[in-house]
Design an enzyme around this catalytic site. Structure first.
Site, PDB file in Angstrom:
ATOM      1  N   PHE A 177       0.654  -1.108   0.035  1.00  0.00           N
ATOM      2  CA  PHE A 177       0.063  -0.188  -0.085  1.00  0.00           C
ATOM      3  C   PHE A 177       0.740   1.265  -0.095  1.00  0.00           C
ATOM      4  O   PHE A 177       0.302   2.352  -0.579  1.00  0.00           O
ATOM      5  CB  PHE A 177      -0.913  -0.200   1.365  1.00  0.00           C
ATOM      6  CG  PHE A 177      -0.301   0.480   2.277  1.00  0.00           C
ATOM      7  CD1 PHE A 177      -0.453   1.506   2.938  1.00  0.00           C
ATOM      8  CD2 PHE A 177       0.434  -0.399   3.145  1.00  0.00           C
ATOM      9  CE1 PHE A 177      -0.111   2.135   4.247  1.00  0.00           C
ATOM     10  CE2 PHE A 177       0.871   0.018   4.591  1.00  0.00           C
ATOM     11  CZ  PHE A 177       0.591   1.240   5.101  1.00  0.00           C
ATOM     12  N   LYS A 178       2.085   1.376   0.360  1.00  0.00           N
ATOM     13  CA  LYS A 178       2.933   2.367   0.523  1.00  0.00           C
ATOM     14  C   LYS A 178       3.281   2.861  -0.873  1.00  0.00           C
ATOM     15  O   LYS A 178       3.540   4.193  -1.047  1.00  0.00           O
ATOM     16  CB  LYS A 178       4.393   2.102   1.028  1.00  0.00           C
ATOM     17  CG  LYS A 178       4.290   1.452   2.523  1.00  0.00           C
ATOM     18  CD  LYS A 178       3.733   2.140   3.461  1.00  0.00           C
ATOM     19  CE  LYS A 178       3.726   1.682   4.910  1.00  0.00           C
ATOM     20  NZ  LYS A 178       4.791   1.624   5.638  1.00  0.00           N
ATOM     21  N   ASP A 179       2.951   2.215  -1.876  1.00  0.00           N
ATOM     22  CA  ASP A 179       3.190   2.645  -3.232  1.00  0.00           C
ATOM     23  C   ASP A 179       2.311   3.717  -3.645  1.00  0.00           C
ATOM     24  O   ASP A 179       2.557   4.589  -4.474  1.00  0.00           O
ATOM     25  CB  ASP A 179       2.919   1.558  -4.427  1.00  0.00           C
ATOM     26  CG  ASP A 179       4.085   0.497  -4.311  1.00  0.00           C
ATOM     27  OD1 ASP A 179       5.323   0.915  -3.991  1.00  0.00           O
ATOM     28  OD2 ASP A 179       3.890  -0.689  -4.570  1.00  0.00           O
TER      29      ASP A 179
ATOM     30  N   THR B 122       7.781   0.511   3.357  1.00  0.00           N
ATOM     31  CA  THR B 122       8.197   1.985   3.061  1.00  0.00           C
ATOM     32  C   THR B 122       9.621   2.270   2.371  1.00  0.00           C
ATOM     33  O   THR B 122       9.650   2.754   1.462  1.00  0.00           O
ATOM     34  CB  THR B 122       8.159   2.874   4.156  1.00  0.00           C
ATOM     35  OG1 THR B 122       6.865   3.183   4.989  1.00  0.00           O
ATOM     36  CG2 THR B 122       8.532   4.106   3.873  1.00  0.00           C
TER      37      THR B 122
ATOM     38  N   LEU C 283       3.832   6.679  -2.164  1.00  0.00           N
ATOM     39  CA  LEU C 283       5.334   7.023  -2.374  1.00  0.00           C
ATOM     40  C   LEU C 283       5.704   7.215  -4.104  1.00  0.00           C
ATOM     41  O   LEU C 283       6.559   7.546  -4.524  1.00  0.00           O
ATOM     42  CB  LEU C 283       6.221   6.003  -1.796  1.00  0.00           C
ATOM     43  CG  LEU C 283       6.106   6.071  -0.225  1.00  0.00           C
ATOM     44  CD1 LEU C 283       6.860   5.025   0.391  1.00  0.00           C
ATOM     45  CD2 LEU C 283       6.978   7.432   0.116  1.00  0.00           C
TER      46      LEU C 283
END
Length: 464
Positions: free
Chosen positions: A111-113, A144, A116
């Site tokens: 989900f960090k994509d 992350t 980011l």
């Protein structure tokens, strides 16, 4: 839109300066001076937008004209063109009242994509516009780091150093970070846990002279741009679910360790999204559950769990919520954070606890409960959960009424945590992008849990 510090000792700054500052110079966190409120007409209009269109509308409320609309649209297009699903964050139905919001279709399957990819492109945009070098420094409990590196690797004017806890992330998470052999990337494996890494990062950003000398920029969710990008998928999922079930009460169950993902949901609700319940799912490192149930925020014994990305005791975004809990009184927040630093805990009164419990429900998921959720969900639906999403599913059960729907945030692809999946005797097929990692050499430097040791290595990178 201007931004202020939760501790009140930073003058108002614009969006781009807030992104560059990361951690506020007074040690607090930056938040918008006002949260935009949406009308019912706006919500109805937004419900017809695709993901990128929704992102454009939400980002515009917080960026104003600091980035011209056509350039912001290009940034959004570049950021989400890397995702493998046309919906970016598709919603899947598990049963009559349970859905998962798949947040793992970006380049690193996490989900960090979502945040980011945008933040990486935003930093590149700022570097070009201001003709400056950007030195990114961050800590990761696993996802992350890989997402941040993927977001900026090879980009002109940007260098990145990521700290991760040595041998305390999954093998795939480690490989995604450490198989990158780019001149602008440094991986430091710190002997300690994630909280140790995060503490080092906060110490370095709190040293304003050092931060300014080396142009340090934040990639962790202390950077408000991360929160902003994550807010979008709450709106998107709500509109998707209610399109099929108009008028239904919709809850969100959120696996969280740093309080960033669930704070994005809180922000969406404050903007006017009619979320019913925000369910906070933790694992055995359950400091946040204890706060919501008892009003005491205090680190306890550290546990290594099957959901390692949530093996966190000190939630870096918690201070943002305190600011709103204490009616935007920065002096009270500053006093509370000083108290936490000296006494190691924060205790709130019964009236504040009532408000906390109106804002959130919480459940700390035990290791066996996590594995059971993976097993039973797979047996009943054929859907394979990663262990963090499994915590979200387990936490949702006691808080989902018969007349409610709950959307659990699926924070990672199960292939990233095969160590946990193997424990329930399920064999999965890895995506080719992940299976290829095992044949690549690794590039990382193991360091002591020492500020001096970390500084020595990052300065070499930033001076190169």
């Amino acid at each position: 839109m201007n931004y202020i510090s939760t501790r009140g000792n930073v003058g108002e700054v614009g969006f781009i300066d807030a992104v560059l500052m990361g951690l506020a110079d007074d040690g607090g966190l930056l938040i918008p001076k006002q949260i935009p409120r949406l009308s019912e007409a706006e919500l109805t209009s937004w419900s017809k937008l695709d993901y990128k269109g929704l992102a454009l509308e939400i980002f515009s409320r917080y960026i104003n004209e600091e980035i011209p609309q056509d350039e912001l649209k290009e940034l959004i297009e570049a950021s989400y063109s890397t995702f493998r699903d046309s919906d970016i964050t598709p919603v899947r139905k598990l049963n009559d009242n349970s859905y998962v919001l798949e947040l793992f279709h970006g380049p690193t399957f996490a989900f960090k994509d979502v945040a980011l990819q945008f933040l990486g492109n935003l930093y590149s945009y700022i570097a070009r516009k201001r003709n400056s070098i950007i030195n990114i420094l961050g800590a990761t409990s696993g996802d992350t780091g890989a997402s941040a590196i993927e977001g900026v690797r090879g980009k002109e004017g940007i260098r990145i150093s990521i700290l991760h806890p040595h041998q305390r992330v999954s093998k795939v998470q480690e490989l995604q970070m450490t198989t990158v052999d780019d001149a602008n990337v440094l991986n430091l494996a710190v002997k300690g846990n994630f909280d140790d890494c995060q503490t080092l990062i906060k110490e370095l950003f709190a040293d304003v002279e050092f931060k300014n000398k080396y142009h340090l920029r934040a990639i962790n969710s202390i950077n408000f741009a991360r929160i902003l990008a994550q807010t979008v998928y709450y709106f998107f999922a709500y509109f998707q679910v209610t399109a099929d079930a108009p008028g239904e009460k919709v809850n969100f169950s959120v696996p969280t360790g740093n309080f960033g993902d669930i704070f994005a949901g809180y922000l969406a609700k404050q903007m006017g999204l009619p979320v019913n319940k925000l369910i906070l799912a933790t694992n055995e490192n359950n400091i946040l559950e204890r706060f919501i149930k008892e009003g005491v925020y205090q680190p306890g014994e550290f546990h290594i769990t099957h959901s390692p990305s949530m093996d966190i005791q000190i939630a870096s975004n918690f201070e943002r919520y305190l600011f709103y809990l204490y009616n935007e009184d920065a002096s009270q927040v500053a006093d509370l954070m000083r108290q936490f630093k000296t006494e190691g805990k924060i205790v709130i009164d019964s009236e504040k606890l009532k408000q906390v419990q109106a804002d959130f429900a919480a459940h700390g998921v035990k290791n066996d409960e996590c594995l059971d959720a993976i097993r039973t969900t797979y047996e009943s639906t054929g859907y394979l959960l990663d262990p963090h999403t499994a915590c979200g599913i387990a936490a949702s059960s006691p808080y989902t009424g018969s007349d409610e729907l709950t959307v659990t945030l699926a924070t990672a692809h199960p292939a990233k945590f095969d160590e946990s999946i193997q424990l329930v005797n399920i064999k999965q097929e890895f995506p080719v992008q992940i299976s290829q990692l095992f044949d690549k050499p690794q590039y990382q430097t193991v360091v002591e849990h020492s500020k001096a040791d970390v500084v020595e290595h990052i300065v070499k990178l930033y001076q190169a």
